[in-house]
Write a protein that holds these residues in place. Structure first.
Motif, PDB file in Angstrom:
ATOM      1  N   GLY A  87     -17.023 -24.421 -54.753  1.00  0.00           N
ATOM      2  CA  GLY A  87     -16.629 -23.023 -54.917  1.00  0.00           C
ATOM      3  C   GLY A  87     -17.830 -22.110 -54.839  1.00  0.00           C
ATOM      4  N   GLU A  88     -17.564 -20.811 -54.685  1.00  0.00           N
ATOM      5  CA  GLU A  88     -18.670 -19.857 -54.600  1.00  0.00           C
ATOM      6  C   GLU A  88     -19.433 -19.777 -55.914  1.00  0.00           C
ATOM      7  N   GLU A  89     -18.729 -19.938 -57.025  1.00  0.00           N
ATOM      8  CA  GLU A  89     -19.410 -19.818 -58.321  1.00  0.00           C
ATOM      9  C   GLU A  89     -19.815 -21.207 -58.834  1.00  0.00           C
ATOM     10  N   VAL A 103     -13.326 -23.196 -52.101  1.00  0.00           N
ATOM     11  CA  VAL A 103     -12.620 -22.022 -52.627  1.00  0.00           C
ATOM     12  C   VAL A 103     -13.553 -20.833 -52.821  1.00  0.00           C
ATOM     13  N   ASP A 104     -13.001 -19.658 -52.580  1.00  0.00           N
ATOM     14  CA  ASP A 104     -13.657 -18.413 -52.969  1.00  0.00           C
ATOM     15  C   ASP A 104     -12.746 -17.778 -54.010  1.00  0.00           C
ATOM     16  N   PRO A 105     -13.164 -17.767 -55.272  1.00  0.00           N
ATOM     17  CA  PRO A 105     -12.258 -17.329 -56.348  1.00  0.00           C
ATOM     18  C   PRO A 105     -11.920 -15.847 -56.289  1.00  0.00           C
ATOM     19  N   ILE A 106     -12.845 -15.025 -55.813  1.00  0.00           N
ATOM     20  CA  ILE A 106     -12.540 -13.625 -55.451  1.00  0.00           C
ATOM     21  C   ILE A 106     -13.413 -13.302 -54.244  1.00  0.00           C
ATOM     22  N   ASP A 107     -12.804 -13.159 -53.092  1.00  0.00           N
ATOM     23  CA  ASP A 107     -13.562 -12.709 -51.923  1.00  0.00           C
ATOM     24  C   ASP A 107     -13.344 -11.206 -51.812  1.00  0.00           C
ATOM     25  N   GLY A 108     -14.428 -10.467 -51.950  1.00  0.00           N
ATOM     26  CA  GLY A 108     -14.317  -9.010 -52.046  1.00  0.00           C
ATOM     27  C   GLY A 108     -14.570  -8.590 -53.485  1.00  0.00           C
ATOM     28  N   ALA A 241     -19.301 -21.248 -46.271  1.00  0.00           N
ATOM     29  CA  ALA A 241     -18.053 -21.993 -46.008  1.00  0.00           C
ATOM     30  C   ALA A 241     -16.891 -21.423 -46.810  1.00  0.00           C
ATOM     31  N   TRP A 242     -17.141 -21.022 -48.070  1.00  0.00           N
ATOM     32  CA  TRP A 242     -16.020 -20.554 -48.901  1.00  0.00           C
ATOM     33  C   TRP A 242     -15.466 -19.213 -48.431  1.00  0.00           C
ATOM     34  N   ASP A 243     -16.285 -18.409 -47.744  1.00  0.00           N
ATOM     35  CA  ASP A 243     -15.781 -17.116 -47.260  1.00  0.00           C
ATOM     36  C   ASP A 243     -14.761 -17.317 -46.134  1.00  0.00           C
ATOM     37  N   LEU A 244     -14.982 -18.349 -45.312  1.00  0.00           N
ATOM     38  CA  LEU A 244     -14.185 -18.428 -44.089  1.00  0.00           C
ATOM     39  C   LEU A 244     -13.292 -19.649 -43.972  1.00  0.00           C
TER      40      LEU A 244
HETATM   41 CA    CA Z   1     -16.812 -14.443 -50.569  1.00  0.00          CA
END
Ligand code: CA
Ligand code: IPD
Length: 301
Positions: A87-89, A103-108, A241-244
């Motif tokens: 994940g991103e975090e 996973v991106d838990p909040i993208d944006g 990777a998690w963004d896309l």
């Molecule tokens: Ca993101």
């Protein structure tokens, strides 16, 4: 990922590498992305503070980014304990199965912080090593637009779909691919000044050749917008990777193409996306612009 970034049809409908249940993985991605999207909207604190920063003072993490990721990790672990998780975090883990959840838990996150409704939860089932560009591919995924309630979803070979409240699921198809001069193109900017300096130099050369630029603030939603024909194309340097991961599959299943600057798999240095012909024209324009951009520290990376 295979050269050209186009995902081939699977050998058998609904099955994937190592006999994976692709519709089942998509359903799980959709379920957990939707649950996390509800969490970030419904449990947003009245006063949302920045919990910590990452690459720069503007690259922020809120308490809800971590809570969303913790929820995704727990749900996916309960459903598929052998799978890996990235994940991103904070809080990844290796798995024993061929699947890693990216996973991106909040993208944006910056939109979320400011109350601008373009933010999403992105969940992808990936095979291969997601930390190595070109060595992985997404087999199922979902992007849940948290504030809007829309859900983009796909599995390899199953088409791309969007679900919106009060409407039946709609199959996604990229736009016809207008001329570059008529193309509305999404992009984004990194959090570090030296990255932005390079991005601005490239944009300076791209902008005169296209209709206009949109900076929506969520790479996952940008790619889903291209899948729906709501944007004509998209490019950005600096994605992970998690963004896309999930939105790439949504776009590929909608008939779009995603590559890096030289036409191979996308990587941190560049992602270019769009309907086949337009994508190639944009890729070539961005490559030319990148070749002319000043060689800052960023360009050398
Ligand atoms: Ca993101
Ligand atoms: C960011 C968003 C943004 C893009 C940045 C990403 P985050 O993700 O996708 O649109 O321009 O490159 O880092 O930080 O909000 O998860």
């Amino acid at each position: 990922m295979r050269p050209g970034g186009q995902l081939p049809a699977p050998e058998r409908a609904g099955s994937g590498p190592a006999g994976l249940d692709l519709p089942g993985l998509e359903a799980l991605a959709a379920e957990v992305a939707s649950e996390a999207a509800r969490l970030v909207v419904e449990e947003r604190p009245a006063r949302l503070d920045v919990a910590r920063t990452k690459s720069s003072a503007t690259d922020v993490v809120t308490v809800m980014d971590q809570r969303s990721q913790d929820l995704l990790r727990a749900r996916l672990r309960a459903a598929r304990p052998d799978d890996g998780f990235l994940g991103e975090e904070e809080g990844g883990r290796a798995g024993a199965s061929p699947v890693t959840w990216v996973v991106d838990p909040i993208d944006g996150t910056v939109n979320y912080l400011y109350g601008i409704p373009s933010y999403a939860v992105s969940v992808a089932a990936v095979v291969g090593d997601p930390s190595v560009p070109g060595a992985w591919e997404t087999v199922a995924g979902a992007v849940a637009g948290a504030a809007t309630g829309e859900l983009f979803r796909a599995h390899r070979g199953g088409g791309a779909w969007v679900e919106r409240a009060g409407a039946p699921p709609a199959r996604l198809q990229v736009g016809a691919g207008s001329e570059l001069a008529q193309a509305l193109v999404g992009t984004g900017f990194g959090y570090e000044a030296h990255v932005r300096e390079w991005q601005a130099a490239v944009l300076l050369r791209v902008l005169p050749s296209i209709r206009d630029i949109r900076r929506i603030g969520s790479a996952a939603l940008d790619l889903c917008a291209v899948a729906e024909g709501a944007l004509d194309a998209y490019f950005e340097r600096g994605l992970h990777a998690w963004d896309l991961a999930a939105a790439w599959l949504v776009l590929a299943e909608a008939g779009g193409v995603v590559t890096g600057l030289a036409g191979g798999p996308p990587d941190w240095s560049m992602v270019v996306a769009g309907p086949p012909d337009l994508q190639e024209r944009l890729r070539s324009l961005v490559a030319e612009a990148a070749a002319q951009a000043p060689r800052t520290r960023q360009a050398a990376e």
